[in-house]
Design a protein around this motif. Structure first.
Motif, short mmCIF file in Angstrom:
data_model
loop_
_atom_site.label_atom_id
_atom_site.label_comp_id
_atom_site.label_asym_id
_atom_site.label_seq_id
_atom_site.Cartn_x
_atom_site.Cartn_y
_atom_site.Cartn_z
N GLY A 135 0.80 -1.21 0.00
CA GLY A 135 0.00 0.00 0.00
C GLY A 135 0.83 1.26 0.00
O GLY A 135 0.32 2.36 0.20
N SER A 136 2.12 1.14 -0.24
CA SER A 136 3.01 2.29 -0.13
C SER A 136 3.05 3.12 -1.41
O SER A 136 2.65 2.68 -2.49
N ALA A 137 3.56 4.33 -1.29
CA ALA A 137 3.71 5.22 -2.44
C ALA A 137 4.69 4.63 -3.45
O ALA A 137 4.63 4.94 -4.65
N GLU A 138 5.59 3.76 -2.99
CA GLU A 138 6.56 3.14 -3.89
C GLU A 138 5.90 2.25 -4.94
O GLU A 138 6.49 1.93 -5.97
N MET A 139 4.67 1.85 -4.69
CA MET A 139 3.94 1.02 -5.67
C MET A 139 3.60 1.82 -6.93
O MET A 139 3.23 1.25 -7.95
N PHE A 140 3.73 3.12 -6.89
CA PHE A 140 3.38 3.96 -8.03
C PHE A 140 4.56 4.19 -8.97
O PHE A 140 4.43 4.89 -9.97
N THR A 141 5.70 3.60 -8.65
CA THR A 141 6.88 3.66 -9.51
C THR A 141 7.20 2.25 -10.00
O THR A 141 7.30 1.33 -9.19
N LYS A 142 7.35 2.08 -11.31
CA LYS A 142 7.48 0.74 -11.90
C LYS A 142 8.59 -0.08 -11.29
O LYS A 142 8.38 -1.23 -10.90
N GLU A 143 9.79 0.47 -11.19
CA GLU A 143 10.93 -0.31 -10.69
C GLU A 143 10.72 -0.78 -9.26
O GLU A 143 10.91 -1.96 -8.93
N SER A 144 10.31 0.13 -8.37
CA SER A 144 10.11 -0.25 -6.98
C SER A 144 8.88 -1.15 -6.83
O SER A 144 8.87 -2.04 -5.98
N ARG A 145 7.86 -0.95 -7.65
CA ARG A 145 6.67 -1.80 -7.59
C ARG A 145 7.01 -3.25 -7.93
O ARG A 145 6.60 -4.19 -7.23
N ARG A 146 7.79 -3.44 -8.98
CA ARG A 146 8.16 -4.81 -9.38
C ARG A 146 9.01 -5.47 -8.30
O ARG A 146 8.90 -6.66 -8.04
N SER A 147 9.87 -4.68 -7.64
CA SER A 147 10.69 -5.22 -6.56
C SER A 147 9.83 -5.64 -5.38
O SER A 147 10.05 -6.71 -4.78
N ILE A 148 8.82 -4.83 -5.03
CA ILE A 148 7.94 -5.15 -3.91
C ILE A 148 7.17 -6.43 -4.19
O ILE A 148 7.05 -7.31 -3.32
N ILE A 149 6.65 -6.58 -5.40
CA ILE A 149 5.89 -7.78 -5.76
C ILE A 149 6.79 -9.02 -5.69
O ILE A 149 6.40 -10.08 -5.19
N GLN A 150 8.02 -8.88 -6.16
CA GLN A 150 8.95 -10.00 -6.15
C GLN A 150 9.27 -10.45 -4.73
O GLN A 150 9.35 -11.65 -4.45
N VAL A 151 9.43 -9.49 -3.82
CA VAL A 151 9.78 -9.81 -2.44
C VAL A 151 8.61 -10.39 -1.66
O VAL A 151 8.79 -11.29 -0.83
N THR A 152 7.40 -9.93 -1.93
CA THR A 152 6.25 -10.31 -1.11
C THR A 152 5.46 -11.51 -1.62
O THR A 152 4.72 -12.11 -0.86
N HIS A 153 5.62 -11.87 -2.89
CA HIS A 153 4.75 -12.88 -3.49
C HIS A 153 5.45 -14.19 -3.84
O HIS A 153 6.66 -14.23 -4.10
N ASP A 154 4.67 -15.23 -3.88
CA ASP A 154 5.11 -16.54 -4.35
C ASP A 154 5.58 -16.37 -5.80
O ASP A 154 4.88 -15.78 -6.62
N PRO A 155 6.77 -16.85 -6.13
CA PRO A 155 7.28 -16.73 -7.50
C PRO A 155 6.31 -17.27 -8.55
O PRO A 155 6.32 -16.81 -9.70
N ALA A 156 5.44 -18.20 -8.17
CA ALA A 156 4.50 -18.78 -9.11
C ALA A 156 3.48 -17.76 -9.62
O ALA A 156 2.89 -17.94 -10.68
N VAL A 157 3.24 -16.69 -8.85
CA VAL A 157 2.25 -15.70 -9.27
C VAL A 157 2.86 -14.31 -9.51
O VAL A 157 2.22 -13.44 -10.10
N ALA A 158 4.10 -14.10 -9.08
CA ALA A 158 4.70 -12.76 -9.11
C ALA A 158 4.84 -12.18 -10.51
O ALA A 158 4.51 -11.01 -10.75
N SER A 159 5.33 -12.97 -11.45
CA SER A 159 5.59 -12.45 -12.79
C SER A 159 4.34 -11.93 -13.49
O SER A 159 4.32 -10.82 -14.02
N ASP A 160 3.28 -12.74 -13.47
CA ASP A 160 2.03 -12.31 -14.11
C ASP A 160 1.45 -11.08 -13.42
O ASP A 160 0.90 -10.19 -14.06
#
Length: 289
Positions: A135-160
């Motif tokens: 829910g952070s403001a960093e989610m509004f920037t592509k690079e930091s958003r992709r990093s957050i998703i990678q760190v928090t999610h199961d690799p099986a769903v992160a890429s999509d």
């Protein structure tokens, strides 16, 4: 869009399970905070009914855009009879607010806490910290958003999910929340997007899987003189399905609903400058049992 709409996404490995009623095997726990470490955060909104090729594509985007979408579209206790006291594992109800159990997480994966305990307390701590990051403001920037998703999610769903979010955070979307077409903040303003967990509850617990609800309040808006999107408060509950992956808890799917929402108090609303100064001065927390 109506209040109380539910927003969700499910990982591929979940098969989009429609028959996933939560059991009440886990007990309710509260969350404590540690000293500020600079983290910020917030997720909330609603989902239009539509079909799509992937549940990750349809709902993953909506859950993480909830607050912002609601913001863009605005114009300018417990029910149980439990008494206070520590709850036994496997029971439901309220627990005391004092810190309990496992020593707080020490690790970091970037700016996000990691190395959570392989138990109920670890799952709750992971869910609370992930809610803040998503829910952070960093989610509004592509690079930091992709990093957050990678760190928090199961690799099986992160890429999509990353690809879906890249499409969702479009110039039109940014404009609707008051940002520039590239997602940057207009000169002289401060963009605020934070999620603050109020408490957590385990509703299902297995050896390598858990369902944890995180009750949150959030702030979203533009602070500063001339803002047409002032910072507002929201209340919502996020339900995360977690899997034990690679020695840590990761999100495999998530849903979000509105509330519980308390009655508004009589506090005076701060000025735009006061709000902007507060956002710059106060950091976020690492949440742990």
């Amino acid at each position: 869009m109506s209040p109380g709409d539910e927003h969700d996404y499910r990982g591929k490995d979940q098969g989009g399970r429609p028959d996933d009623p939560y059991s009440t095997l886990g007990g309710t726990r509260q969350t404590r905070t540690r000293l500020p470490d600079g983290d910020t955060g917030l997720p909330h909104a609603r989902r239009p009914v539509r079909n799509s090729r992937s549940l990750v594509t349809i709902t993953g985007v909506v859950v993480l855009l909830v607050a912002a979408i609601a913001f863009a579209n605005r114009g300018g206790g417990s029910d149980d009879d439990a008494s206070p006291g520590v709850k036994r594992p496997g029971t439901t109800g309220s627990a005391p607010t004092a810190a309990t159990g496992t020593k707080p997480v020490q690790g970091k994966n970037g700016t996000i806490a990691s190395g959570f305990a392989h138990d109920e307390q670890g799952a709750q701590s992971a869910a609370a910290n992930y809610a803040v990051a998503l829910g952070s403001a960093e989610m509004f920037t592509k690079e930091s958003r992709r990093s957050i998703i990678q760190v928090t999610h199961d690799p099986a769903v992160a890429s999509d999910l990353q690809d879906s979010l890249d499409s969702a955070y479009s110039p039109t979307f940014y404009k609707n929340v008051g940002l520039n077409d590239d997602g940057s903040t207009p000169t002289g303003l401060t963009f605020v997007s934070r999620t603050v967990p109020v408490g957590t509850k385990v509703v299902k617990m297995e050896a390598d899987a858990a369902t944890v609800e995180v009750w949150c309040t959030g702030l979203v808006g533009l602070a500063g003189q001339g803002s047409t999107k002032p910072v507002t408060e929201t209340w919502f509950t996020i339900s995360q399905e977690l899997k034990w992956v690679g020695g840590d808890w990761k999100i495999s799917s998530s849903t979000q609903t509105e509330g519980p929402t308390p009655v508004n108090g009589d506090n005076r609303a701060s000025t735009a400058d006061e709000m902007a100064a507060a956002v710059d001065a106060y950091g976020g927390f690492t949440y742990a049992r």
